[in-house]
Design a protein around this motif. Structure first.
Motif, short mmCIF file in Angstrom:
data_model
loop_
_atom_site.label_atom_id
_atom_site.label_comp_id
_atom_site.label_asym_id
_atom_site.label_seq_id
_atom_site.Cartn_x
_atom_site.Cartn_y
_atom_site.Cartn_z
N UNK A 2 -21.25 -20.97 15.37
CA UNK A 2 -21.12 -21.84 14.03
C UNK A 2 -21.06 -23.33 14.31
N UNK A 3 -21.90 -23.94 13.45
CA UNK A 3 -21.80 -25.50 13.44
C UNK A 3 -21.70 -25.94 11.96
N UNK A 4 -21.25 -26.71 11.99
CA UNK A 4 -21.29 -27.60 10.63
C UNK A 4 -22.36 -28.69 10.54
N UNK A 42 -31.90 -27.59 8.20
CA UNK A 42 -30.63 -27.00 7.92
C UNK A 42 -29.60 -28.02 8.68
N UNK A 43 -28.54 -28.08 8.06
CA UNK A 43 -27.37 -28.74 8.95
C UNK A 43 -26.32 -27.75 9.18
N UNK A 81 -28.26 -26.46 3.85
CA UNK A 81 -28.66 -27.78 4.11
C UNK A 81 -27.47 -28.89 4.09
N UNK A 82 -26.38 -28.25 3.55
CA UNK A 82 -24.98 -29.17 3.28
C UNK A 82 -24.39 -29.03 4.88
N UNK A 83 -23.45 -29.89 4.97
CA UNK A 83 -22.93 -30.25 6.12
C UNK A 83 -21.57 -29.44 5.80
N UNK A 84 -21.18 -28.87 7.14
CA UNK A 84 -19.90 -28.20 7.36
C UNK A 84 -19.99 -27.22 6.19
#
Ligand code: ADP
Ligand code: MG
Length: 579
Positions: A123-125, A152-153, A175-178
């Protein structure tokens, strides 16, 4: 923590139930994957969901992207994987995303390794910032882009398990962060267990379904063949109709059997986009094929769009057809043999009877002839008496001819065998009958093999055979025609064929040819003993007769004599025994 959209646990429960429920419906593996991926995308509201699942030596890759307009794309790669987790790579080059998937599938890292949960999920944001540390773990190389697996972020990759085995991975991309927090990832980890179970059970379901279809098809085939009085043609047509329901897409499936030049097919066998076929081979000879075709494009599976279960079914059916043909052939051979035995039996009885009668008649006939010839020599016979006596003599001679033929037919005269060249016999016989042919406007064609092996035979009896066949041929062409005589060596046989372009024979006549006294001719033209005599001679020489004829289409008599003679063999044996 970042912007989690905080799905309530009930939502996960409901989805798990929906997925499990769906796994009991019978759909293809691909449609199932598509639907699960679609459900996950819809539920997670992220930008893409990807499932990579393996089944033996296949890897299915299904990705759904938001907004979902078309059904999710499915890619299948099939190869022998070098190492256990090689299936996770879509090519020989591992992308960063694939390296992550592989680490997840292998449970290579768990907490406290950064990015990995205690269940081994990734998992990464923020992919972009994660790159240097991923490189440190060996999960990203210099060549890898900042956003592996697309633009993708946030990336979450979760293992899918069935029992103890890892059967795939589930990736959620945003595509969103976190995008995903720890809790939500844990909820997806839970859900992934359900997905793994559903995949395994669906696979079992499909396999079972295929097996049931196969058994239904074979059972119906067995029922079909056991029906009383069913013909092979009806069985083949029946098989063709059993096929479509046993294949994956019955609505676009047509089937046909091509056998010995005949075709049996479902009505809609026209434009085939995909064909699966299996040869029908009987006793080492390809006699035809059984074919199943799809009228529309379908996704590639084990063999084109076909399943390996379908391959095995079509091969089984081809083998069943082979067995059916062989069994029928054996039945026919048996019936034919029985008929031949009955025929031979009848001929033997008639032969014995005829021989007896002939014997009895020989004496009185000789007296009649002798006395008539004596009386004929008397001087001063009145004209009328002389003419009558001439008639007695001719009739007695005719009667003696019949008696001779009868005795020949009954094989009362044993063959005196010697090496014989059949071509010489043909030349002799034709020499005798040439003028009759010319008179009757008959062209004679001779195709005599130049290197014909000699056979051991009684030349005068063979002469009889030829004369009888040629006379019959001449009589069958009252308005002229062509007489063709052919000699040929075929393996251990010497073949003689006498063919005419005459009136031909009906089935009824063909059946009675060898019965003594059977004739369709006038009393003066035929005795009905010609062919029975031919038959007697040919069989006593260990030969065979084959006749082809139809009304108006002439007749062809083919006679084959063995080159290695059995008579001679017998003599050898006798000698040997005496010594
Ligand atoms: P026969 O010639 O004395 O009638 P056969 O035994 O030679 O007796 O022949 C029996 C019958 O078979 C004939 O009467 C004729 O009907 C039929 N047959 C034989 N050979 C031919 C032929 N080449 N074409 C047509 N019919 C034939
Ligand atoms: Mg005849």
């Amino acid at each position: 923590m970042g912007a989690s959209n905080g799905k309530p646990p009930e939502g996960f429960h409901a989805l798990a139930q929906k997925i499990l429920h769906y796994s009991t419906s019978v759909v293809s593996r691909i449609d199932f994957l598509r639907e699960i991926t679609r459900m996950l995308l819809e539920f997670s509201e992220c930008d893409a969901v990807e499932l990579r699942v393996k089944k033996e030596n296949e890897c299915f890759r299904c990705e759904a992207m938001s907004p979902l307009e078309l059904p999710p794309a499915v890619e299948i790669s099939r190869r022998t994987f070098r190492d256990k987790n090689a299936w996770l790579a879509s090519s020989h080059e591992w992308t960063c995303f694939e390296k992550i998937c592989r680490a997840v599938a292998e449970r290579r890292y768990t907490t406290p390794t950064p990015f990995f949960t205690r269940h081994g999920s990734f998992r990464t944001g923020d992919m972009e910032h994660a790159m240097p540390r991923l490189a440190a773990l060996g999960l990203a190389g210099a060549k890898d882009s900042f956003r592996p697996g697309g633009d993708y972020r946030s990336l979450t990759v979760i293992p899918l398990t069935a029992g103890k085995e890892t059967i795939g991975v589930l990736a959620l991309k945003s595509k969103a962060v976190n995008r995903f927090d720890e809790n939500e990832t844990a909820a997806y980890e839970n859900l992934a267990q359900t997905v793994g179970l559903a995949l395994a059970s669906q696979l079992a379901q499909v396999t079972l379904h295929e097996r049931v279809k196969e058994l239904t098809c074979l059972y119906s085939l067995a029922q079909l063949t056991e029906r009383p009085h069913v013909t092979l043609e009806e069985i083949f047509q029946g098989i063709v109709e059993l096929l479509p329901p046993a294949w994956q897409y019955p609505e676009i499936t047509a089937a046909r059997i091509i056998l010995d030049g005949s075709t049996y097919s479902t009505p809609d066998f026209q434009k085939a986009v995909h064909v699966q076929s299996s040869d029908i081979v009987v006793d080492g000879v390809r006699r035809g094929a059984i074919e199943v075709m799809y009228g529309e494009e379908r996704i590639e599976l084990d063999e084109g769009p076909f399943l390996k279960e379908e391959r095995s079914l079509i091969d089984t059916l081809a083998r069943q057809i082979t067995l059916l043909i062989q069994r029928r052939q054996a039945d026919e051979d048996r019936a034919h043999l029985q008929e031949q035995l009955r025929h031979a039996d009848r001929l033997a009885t008639i032969g014995q009877l005829a021989a007896g009668v002939a014997h009895e008649l020989n004496e009185p006939l000789a007296s009649i002839l002798g006395f008539a010839q004596l009386t004929e020599k008397c001087p001063d016979l009145p004209d009328q008496a002389a003419r009558d006596i001439r008639r007695i003599v001719t009739t007695a001679l005719h009667a003696r001819e019949i008696v001779k033929k009868l005795m020949l037919f009954a094989r009362q005269t044993p063959p005196r065998t010697m090496p014989v060249n059949l071509n010489e016999i043909v030349a002799d016989a034709l020499g005798l009958l040439e003028s009759r042919c010319i008179e009757n406007d008959i062209a004679v064609m001779q195709h005599l093999s130049r290197n014909l092996p000699e056979i051991t035979a009684d030349p005068s009896q063979l002469h009889q055979v030829l004369i009888n066949l040629v006379v019959n041929a001449i009589q069958a062409m009252p308005d002229g025609g062509t007489l063709t005589i052919r000699t040929q060596a075929k393996r251990d046989w010497v073949v003689l064929a006498v063919q005419d372009t005459g009136v031909g024979m009906t089935q009824d006549v063909l059946r009675q040819l060898f019965i003594p006294f059977f004739t369709t001719k006038d009393i003066h033209e035929g005795t009905g003993l010609g062919l029975p005599v031919v038959h007697g001679i040919v069989t006593s020489h260990g030969g065979k007769i084959h006749i082809e004829s139809a009304p108006g289409e002439g007749a062809r008599f083919e006679i084959r004599f063995p080159v290695i003679d059995r008579l001679q063999d017998k003599d050898h044996h006798a000698d040997h025994l005496v010594i």
